[in-house]
Scaffold this motif. Structure first.
Motif, PDB file in Angstrom:
ATOM      1  N   VAL A  41       0.840  -1.193   0.000  1.00 37.92           N
ATOM      2  CA  VAL A  41       0.000   0.000   0.000  1.00 37.92           C
ATOM      3  C   VAL A  41       0.879   1.248   0.000  1.00 37.92           C
ATOM      4  O   VAL A  41       1.660   1.481   0.924  1.00 37.92           O
ATOM      5  N   GLU A  42       0.763   2.038  -1.048  1.00 35.28           N
ATOM      6  CA  GLU A  42       1.447   3.326  -1.119  1.00 35.28           C
ATOM      7  C   GLU A  42       0.489   4.396  -0.604  1.00 35.28           C
ATOM      8  O   GLU A  42      -0.566   4.629  -1.183  1.00 35.28           O
ATOM      9  N   THR A  43       0.834   5.029   0.488  1.00 35.77           N
ATOM     10  CA  THR A  43      -0.039   6.025   1.101  1.00 35.77           C
ATOM     11  C   THR A  43       0.787   6.975   1.944  1.00 35.77           C
ATOM     12  O   THR A  43       1.870   6.611   2.424  1.00 35.77           O
ATOM     13  N   THR A  44       0.288   8.196   2.100  1.00 36.09           N
ATOM     14  CA  THR A  44       0.925   9.123   3.020  1.00 36.09           C
ATOM     15  C   THR A  44       0.340   8.998   4.423  1.00 36.09           C
ATOM     16  O   THR A  44       0.900   9.535   5.375  1.00 36.09           O
ATOM     17  N   ALA A  45      -0.790   8.303   4.541  1.00 35.74           N
ATOM     18  CA  ALA A  45      -1.416   8.112   5.849  1.00 35.74           C
ATOM     19  C   ALA A  45      -0.649   7.071   6.661  1.00 35.74           C
ATOM     20  O   ALA A  45       0.118   6.276   6.117  1.00 35.74           O
ATOM     21  N   ASP A  46      -0.883   7.071   7.959  1.00 35.13           N
ATOM     22  CA  ASP A  46      -0.304   6.070   8.848  1.00 35.13           C
ATOM     23  C   ASP A  46       1.209   5.980   8.653  1.00 35.13           C
ATOM     24  O   ASP A  46       1.778   4.890   8.603  1.00 35.13           O
ATOM     25  N   ASN A  47       1.865   7.145   8.507  1.00 36.51           N
ATOM     26  CA  ASN A  47       3.312   7.181   8.318  1.00 36.51           C
ATOM     27  C   ASN A  47       3.767   6.267   7.190  1.00 36.51           C
ATOM     28  O   ASN A  47       4.793   5.587   7.282  1.00 36.51           O
ATOM     29  N   GLY A  48       2.982   6.278   6.114  1.00 32.81           N
ATOM     30  CA  GLY A  48       3.324   5.445   4.972  1.00 32.81           C
ATOM     31  C   GLY A  48       2.790   4.035   5.086  1.00 32.81           C
ATOM     32  O   GLY A  48       3.364   3.099   4.521  1.00 32.81           O
ATOM     33  N   GLY A  49       1.691   3.869   5.806  1.00 30.47           N
ATOM     34  CA  GLY A  49       1.042   2.554   5.886  1.00 30.47           C
ATOM     35  C   GLY A  49       1.799   1.538   6.716  1.00 30.47           C
ATOM     36  O   GLY A  49       1.806   0.343   6.382  1.00 30.47           O
ATOM     37  N   VAL A  50       2.404   1.972   7.833  1.00 28.75           N
ATOM     38  CA  VAL A  50       3.240   1.045   8.590  1.00 28.75           C
ATOM     39  C   VAL A  50       2.453  -0.128   9.181  1.00 28.75           C
ATOM     40  O   VAL A  50       2.996  -1.233   9.302  1.00 28.75           O
ATOM     41  N   HIS A  51       1.197   0.082   9.533  1.00 28.38           N
ATOM     42  CA  HIS A  51       0.406  -1.011  10.096  1.00 28.38           C
ATOM     43  C   HIS A  51      -0.236  -1.871   9.023  1.00 28.38           C
ATOM     44  O   HIS A  51      -0.585  -3.023   9.278  1.00 28.38           O
ATOM     45  N   LEU A  52      -0.409  -1.309   7.837  1.00 29.65           N
ATOM     46  CA  LEU A  52      -0.938  -2.092   6.724  1.00 29.65           C
ATOM     47  C   LEU A  52       0.130  -3.025   6.168  1.00 29.65           C
ATOM     48  O   LEU A  52      -0.086  -4.223   6.002  1.00 29.65           O
ATOM     49  N   ASN A  53       1.307  -2.470   5.890  1.00 27.04           N
ATOM     50  CA  ASN A  53       2.357  -3.220   5.209  1.00 27.04           C
ATOM     51  C   ASN A  53       3.189  -4.092   6.134  1.00 27.04           C
ATOM     52  O   ASN A  53       3.973  -4.927   5.659  1.00 27.04           O
ATOM     53  N   SER A  54       3.023  -3.948   7.439  1.00 29.51           N
ATOM     54  CA  SER A  54       3.761  -4.821   8.358  1.00 29.51           C
ATOM     55  C   SER A  54       3.332  -6.270   8.227  1.00 29.51           C
ATOM     56  O   SER A  54       4.042  -7.181   8.668  1.00 29.51           O
ATOM     57  N   GLY A  55       2.181  -6.501   7.604  1.00 27.18           N
ATOM     58  CA  GLY A  55       1.751  -7.877   7.359  1.00 27.18           C
ATOM     59  C   GLY A  55       2.710  -8.642   6.459  1.00 27.18           C
ATOM     60  O   GLY A  55       2.790  -9.876   6.528  1.00 27.18           O
ATOM     61  N   ILE A  56       3.451  -7.933   5.610  1.00 31.68           N
ATOM     62  CA  ILE A  56       4.389  -8.597   4.688  1.00 31.68           C
ATOM     63  C   ILE A  56       5.561  -9.203   5.454  1.00 31.68           C
ATOM     64  O   ILE A  56       5.803 -10.421   5.362  1.00 31.68           O
ATOM     65  N   ARG A 111      -6.633  12.267  10.339  1.00 25.08           N
ATOM     66  CA  ARG A 111      -5.814  11.680  11.394  1.00 25.08           C
ATOM     67  C   ARG A 111      -5.490  10.255  10.996  1.00 25.08           C
ATOM     68  O   ARG A 111      -6.376   9.448  10.727  1.00 25.08           O
ATOM     69  N   SER A 112      -4.207   9.934  10.923  1.00 23.09           N
ATOM     70  CA  SER A 112      -3.775   8.585  10.565  1.00 23.09           C
ATOM     71  C   SER A 112      -2.723   8.117  11.542  1.00 23.09           C
ATOM     72  O   SER A 112      -2.193   8.885  12.341  1.00 23.09           O
ATOM     73  N   PHE A 165      -0.112   9.098  16.259  1.00 22.23           N
ATOM     74  CA  PHE A 165      -0.893   9.615  15.146  1.00 22.23           C
ATOM     75  C   PHE A 165      -0.188  10.762  14.429  1.00 22.23           C
ATOM     76  O   PHE A 165       0.683  11.421  14.976  1.00 22.23           O
ATOM     77  N   VAL A 166      -0.599  10.995  13.178  1.00 22.03           N
ATOM     78  CA  VAL A 166      -0.181  12.159  12.405  1.00 22.03           C
ATOM     79  C   VAL A 166      -1.444  12.888  11.963  1.00 22.03           C
ATOM     80  O   VAL A 166      -2.366  12.272  11.397  1.00 22.03           O
ATOM     81  N   TYR A 167      -1.504  14.176  12.219  1.00 22.54           N
ATOM     82  CA  TYR A 167      -2.653  15.001  11.843  1.00 22.54           C
ATOM     83  C   TYR A 167      -2.297  15.843  10.624  1.00 22.54           C
ATOM     84  O   TYR A 167      -1.202  16.402  10.539  1.00 22.54           O
TER      85      TYR A 167
END
Length: 456
Positions: free
Chosen positions: A252-267, A365-366, A411-413
């Motif tokens: 996942v390429e995203t600026t949210a969640d500090n670059g998707g750290v919780h999404l991509n940690s599954g890899i 907020r991400s 979080f990042v606002y």
């Protein structure tokens, strides 16, 4: 008076925290945030040897008594008997087990490698839906009883937060992009190792669930994450479906969640699980030992990519190098010529927009442990709030993106007026005006506790 603390690493991903809690956490004392942000990062100590390490370090569990002043009142220390307070005693049992695992299996003396005493706090806040490491303290809320149980209940929650402290004092993986996802994944890996160790399981016997039991029975969930099958841990009408990915094809390429750290940690989570099962034996003595040796071996820079970290684990794997390399290949991580690669792409730092009347304000907020993004928009010309205009001026129009590294699970606002440049601020650097503006715009529905505008 609240004692300034270091930055924190929270357990629940942002999309779940925001969906359940709303932005109340953003309104914490501004002076505390700023003093905490000025604290220096801890140096990397030399990894300890097993020689001379004979006992786990001291620890103390404190009781915040439903307040947010840290550390709270001492409730139980190493060597004390059980208190009868379930959260206190769960934290005590969990920290003893975690410290013993790192000492016995990895010859690491506490989180800092130097026998540093561990401070823990339970009963933090009122119905607080999270746990975090703030650089000094392990902190646990009691949950709201509607979506979340108490955060001391699953022992791997405690091990996850403690492992963030270990990462901070070893490779110090930058909490953004791939290095941030590795930070999250390493914490999950050691958390799963502890759970399996306590259950007497080999890697092939483990369920690989993180945060099992953290949700109340009303939520359709097996756990918060599934390392063996990322993206399948929960699917519930209220909290949504688990959005983690488990292969580079789905990165996942995203600026949210500090670059998707919780999404991509599954890899990397899936890579660890595959390696642990292929190596056999206990997870901590097999893949856990290899991952730890990679962390402390000097070949993992703070901004490491998945490929760089994978190369370090293969180099540390010895006779198991083929199994480790195959595990990374199965999740799509190529490690050829990976040595030295870093993922140091900073977020943009635009200038603040020029003051202007009216317009539309967007607040996003991400971040956080769960990883989704909450957004809300208002038409400033149609809001019956005499103070809002001044808040927008102070928080957005007269502000610039705040410098400072993102922190694990914080979080990042992002504040944007019309098509102007966004003002992006890490949680620990929010001003009082920015915190109040976020609170007003992202205020949850009092009936459901949720806000609108959720994005995966």
């Amino acid at each position: 008076m609240t004692t300034p603390r270091a930055t924190r690493c929270t357990f629940i991903p942002p999309w779940l925290v925001e969906r359940v809690d709303g932005p109340e956490r953003a309104a914490r004392d501004d002076e505390l945030r700023r003093e905490r942000s000025l604290r220096g990062r801890a140096p990397r100590p030399t990894p300890p040897s097993a020689e001379g390490v004979v006992a786990a370090p001291d620890w103390t569990v404190h009781d915040a008594e439903s307040r947010t002043t840290l550390p709270g009142q001492p409730a139980r220390s190493a060597g004390d008997p059980a208190t009868g307070d379930v959260a206190v005693d769960e934290a005590a049992t969990g920290i003893e087990a975690t410290l013993q695992m790192f000492l016995d299996d990895l010859a690491r003396d506490s989180y800092d490698g130097r026998g540093g005493p561990v401070s823990l706090t339970v009963h933090y806040g009122s119905r607080y839906n999270n746990a975090f490491w703030d650089g000094t303290q392990l902190v646990f809320g009691d949950g709201d009883g509607r979506v979340f149980e108490r955060f001391t209940k699953p022992v791997d929650v405690l091990a996850h937060e403690f492992s963030h402290a270990v990462v901070e004092h070893t490779a110090d993986l930058t909490y953004r992009g791939q290095s941030g996802a590795l930070n999250e994944s390493v914490a999950d890996a050691f958390a799963s190792c502890l759970k399996q160790r306590l259950l007497g399981q080999d890697a092939g016997e483990g369920d690989w669930l993180i945060g099992q039991g953290i949700f109340t029975p009303s939520i359709q969930a097996r756990a918060l994450r599934d390392m063996a099958a990322p993206g399948t841990a929960y699917d519930d009408p209220e909290i949504g479906a688990d959005p983690q990915v488990g292969h580079m094809d789905d990165y996942v390429e995203t600026t949210a969640d500090n670059g998707g750290v919780h999404l991509n940690s599954g890899i990397p989570n899936k890579a660890f699980q595959l390696a642990a099962v292929a190596i056999g034996g206990t997870s901590i003595s097999g893949a856990g030992r290899i991952w730890y040796d990679a962390l402390v071996g000097g070949d993992v820079p703070s901004g490491a990519t998945f490929a760089t970290f994978a190369a370090a684990t293969v180099a540390a794997a010895g006779d198991h190098a083929d199994a480790v390399q195959d595990a990374w290949a199965q999740v799509g991580v190529e490690i050829d010529a990976a040595a030295g690669e870093t993922d140091q792409q900073p977020l943009p730092t635009p200038q603040p927009p020029s003051p202007q009347p009216g317009g539309r304000l967007r607040v996003e907020r991400s971040g956080g442990f769960a990883g989704r993004t909450e957004t809300a928009e208002v038409d400033l010309g149609q809001v019956d709030d005499p103070d809002l205009g001044q808040l927008v001026t102070e928080a957005v129009l007269a502000s610039a993106t705040s410098d400072g590294p993102p922190r694990p699970d914080m979080f990042v606002y992002t504040f944007t007026v019309d098509d102007g440049d966004p003002v992006r601020v890490p949680e620990h650097l929010l001003t009082a005006s920015q915190a109040e503006l976020a609170r007003r715009i992202l205020r949850p529905d009092p009936a459901t506790g949720s806000t609108s505008g959720w994005e995966a």
